[in-house]
Design an enzyme around this catalytic site. Structure first.
Site, PDB file in Angstrom:
ATOM      1  N   SER A 183      54.659 -13.295 -34.814  1.00 16.60           N
ATOM      2  CA  SER A 183      55.008 -12.262 -35.884  1.00 16.60           C
ATOM      3  C   SER A 183      55.689 -11.090 -35.384  1.00 16.60           C
ATOM      4  O   SER A 183      55.525 -10.660 -34.202  1.00 16.60           O
ATOM      5  CB  SER A 183      53.665 -11.878 -36.749  1.00 16.60           C
ATOM      6  OG  SER A 183      53.349 -13.283 -37.648  1.00 16.60           O
ATOM      7  N   GLY A 187      47.777 -11.781 -34.410  1.00 16.70           N
ATOM      8  CA  GLY A 187      47.462 -10.546 -35.501  1.00 16.70           C
ATOM      9  C   GLY A 187      48.529  -9.685 -35.449  1.00 16.70           C
ATOM     10  O   GLY A 187      49.562  -9.598 -34.838  1.00 16.70           O
ATOM     11  N   HIS A 196      52.948 -18.417 -29.136  1.00 12.69           N
ATOM     12  CA  HIS A 196      52.014 -18.064 -30.258  1.00 12.69           C
ATOM     13  C   HIS A 196      52.033 -16.687 -30.425  1.00 12.69           C
ATOM     14  O   HIS A 196      52.695 -15.939 -29.657  1.00 12.69           O
ATOM     15  CB  HIS A 196      50.731 -18.421 -29.821  1.00 12.69           C
ATOM     16  CG  HIS A 196      50.114 -19.952 -29.812  1.00 12.69           C
ATOM     17  ND1 HIS A 196      49.102 -20.570 -30.728  1.00 12.69           N
ATOM     18  CD2 HIS A 196      50.765 -21.029 -29.403  1.00 12.69           C
ATOM     19  CE1 HIS A 196      49.293 -21.816 -30.794  1.00 12.69           C
ATOM     20  NE2 HIS A 196      50.106 -22.157 -29.816  1.00 12.69           N
ATOM     21  N   GLY A 197      51.565 -15.996 -31.617  1.00  8.99           N
ATOM     22  CA  GLY A 197      51.502 -14.769 -31.631  1.00  8.99           C
ATOM     23  C   GLY A 197      52.997 -14.290 -32.014  1.00  8.99           C
ATOM     24  O   GLY A 197      53.296 -13.028 -31.186  1.00  8.99           O
ATOM     25  N   ASP A 223      46.749 -26.325 -35.547  1.00 11.40           N
ATOM     26  CA  ASP A 223      46.962 -25.293 -34.930  1.00 11.40           C
ATOM     27  C   ASP A 223      45.598 -24.846 -34.268  1.00 11.40           C
ATOM     28  O   ASP A 223      44.518 -24.967 -35.001  1.00 11.40           O
ATOM     29  CB  ASP A 223      47.328 -24.211 -35.932  1.00 11.40           C
ATOM     30  CG  ASP A 223      47.958 -22.902 -35.464  1.00 11.40           C
ATOM     31  OD1 ASP A 223      48.198 -22.886 -34.089  1.00 11.40           O
ATOM     32  OD2 ASP A 223      47.692 -21.713 -35.801  1.00 11.40           O
ATOM     33  N   ASP A 266      43.119 -26.362 -27.741  1.00 16.10           N
ATOM     34  CA  ASP A 266      42.974 -25.019 -27.277  1.00 16.10           C
ATOM     35  C   ASP A 266      41.711 -24.780 -26.696  1.00 16.10           C
ATOM     36  O   ASP A 266      40.691 -24.541 -27.074  1.00 16.10           O
ATOM     37  CB  ASP A 266      43.100 -23.906 -28.275  1.00 16.10           C
ATOM     38  CG  ASP A 266      43.101 -22.569 -27.613  1.00 16.10           C
ATOM     39  OD1 ASP A 266      42.980 -22.565 -26.624  1.00 16.10           O
ATOM     40  OD2 ASP A 266      42.985 -21.473 -28.439  1.00 16.10           O
ATOM     41  N   ILE A 273      54.186 -18.610 -36.613  1.00  8.29           N
ATOM     42  CA  ILE A 273      54.418 -17.533 -37.476  1.00  8.29           C
ATOM     43  C   ILE A 273      53.377 -17.422 -38.466  1.00  8.29           C
ATOM     44  O   ILE A 273      53.430 -18.313 -39.275  1.00  8.29           O
ATOM     45  CB  ILE A 273      55.500 -17.072 -37.901  1.00  8.29           C
ATOM     46  CG1 ILE A 273      56.895 -16.873 -36.844  1.00  8.29           C
ATOM     47  CG2 ILE A 273      55.795 -15.809 -38.769  1.00  8.29           C
ATOM     48  CD1 ILE A 273      58.255 -16.866 -37.194  1.00  8.29           C
ATOM     49  N   ASP A 274      52.511 -16.576 -38.374  1.00  8.36           N
ATOM     50  CA  ASP A 274      51.494 -16.734 -39.443  1.00  8.36           C
ATOM     51  C   ASP A 274      51.122 -15.200 -40.118  1.00  8.36           C
ATOM     52  O   ASP A 274      51.443 -14.839 -41.385  1.00  8.36           O
ATOM     53  CB  ASP A 274      50.085 -16.912 -39.157  1.00  8.36           C
ATOM     54  CG  ASP A 274      49.106 -17.227 -40.060  1.00  8.36           C
ATOM     55  OD1 ASP A 274      49.249 -17.278 -41.335  1.00  8.36           O
ATOM     56  OD2 ASP A 274      47.822 -17.406 -39.732  1.00  8.36           O
TER      57      ASP A 274
END
Ligand code: G3H
Ligand code: 13P
Ligand code: ZN
Length: 317
Positions: free
Chosen positions: A213, A180, A210-211, A81, A103, A255-256
């Site tokens: 959550s 975040g 991405h992002g 990632d 990236d 998802i983190d």
């Protein structure tokens, strides 16, 4: 069974999304595998540069290889990632990774293409596929902080040229999300117009979100009730938008943060309710079960739950 990321994309594209979950340690890994078996879902394990350096990258590889033995029915890919060029090469050369993300989205358009192309050439020579990012999400990406003013959505016309010249296999696109816990200030929605335009102009190209959550309000409230100090106005992606986005080509959903919230909630509540405890195993057990339930729930929302047989049939294992 570890498969290639492309094998998963082939089954999922425009039908459902594959959950790409970051892992950092043993408990998270056990919860992830249990949750995916529980929900019969294929998945992607992703390791960030920070996760690889948290203990030792070989420790995470050993955990994953052991989990593959403990859970023989699991079907998953292993992904780097948010890699920089050097980390991508390290992962490609290791022979362990199914895919890497380069990236270079903070570079100029031409430099992003040049870096991505170098990684693609080296990755493809080893049978590894490459995710590349065009456009910039707000929030923190590894060591680089992108403030909201500099975040920019992916331009679908640029995406055509970017994919053609770089040769990447999947495209991380900026479609309204950010990393975040604090994603949306006002209206909470993905930019479906941008997703649709990219998928029309670059047909067949898996889009990576991405992002992703959702930062559930109940989770934030429970954390704060147990002593946390998270901003209660924090909002993430509406989980009910995962599947509509998947039908338009969003094939990998990262998802983190939501998993971190589960960890924080479990441990804060555990030690609030049992202040005399000092053994890490009792809360660890609660966390592994809570994490498995969280993963199974996400897989339901992504549409990947119940797809294990379809993937098994497709890979012919
Ligand atoms: O997008 C970044 C992921 O959430 C990984 O976070 O770099 O702190 O491991 P990390
Ligand atoms: P979240 O911060 O929304 O969980 O996004 C994770 C991510 O994009 C990892 O690459
Ligand atoms: Zn990300």
């Amino acid at each position: 069974m570890i498969v290639t990321t492309d094998q998963l994309y082939k089954v999922a594209y425009k039908k459902f999304a594959i959950g790409a979950y970051n892992i950092n340690n043993l408990e998270q890994s056990m919860g992830l595998f249990r949750g995916c078996i529980q929900s019969k879902a294929p998945f992607i394990i992703q390791l960030s540069k920070g996760a690889r350096g948290y203990t030792d990258k070989r420790m995470l590889e050993a955990i994953i290889r052991t989990a593959e033995v403990i859970f023989p029915e699991a079907i998953f890919a292993v992904h780097l990632d948010h890699g920089d060029e050097a980390t991508c090469y390290d992962c490609i050369d290791s022979g362990f990774y199914s895919s890497v993300m380069i990236d270079a989205s903070h570079e100029s358009f031409d430099e992003n293409i040049a870096i991505t192309k170098r990684v693609v050439d080296r990755a493809h020579a080893k049978g590894v596929s490459v995710e590349a990012e065009l456009g910039m999400l707000g929030g923190v990406e590894e060591d680089i902080k992108v403030d909201e003013g500099h975040a920019c959505l992916t331009n679908p016309d640029e995406a055509v040229e970017f994919v053609k010249r770089s040769g990447c296999d999947s495209l991380a696109a900026a479609i309204g999300t950010s990393h975040g816990a604090y994603k949306f200030k006002g209206q909470q929605s993905l930019r479906f117009d941008v997703i649709e335009a990219i998928s029309q102009k670059v047909p067949g190209m898996p889009i990576v979100m991405h992002g992703s959550s959702s930062v559930p309000i109940e989770e934030v409230q429970r954390i704060n009730a147990a002593g946390g100090k998270l901003d209660p106005s924090a909002r993430g992606v509406d989980e009910n938008e995962y599947l509509p986005a998947a039908k338009l080509g969003v094939t990998k959903v990262n998802i983190d943060t939501d998993g971190r919230l589960v960890w924080t909630r479990v441990h804060r509540e555990f030690f609030r309710d049992k202040p005399a405890e000092f053994d890490f195993r009792p809360p660890g057990k609660v966390f592994m079960q809570a994490y498995a339930d969280f993963i199974a729930h996400k897989n339901e929302k992504l549409g990947s739950a119940g797809q294990l047989d379809a993937v098994q049939a497709s890979v012919g294992g």
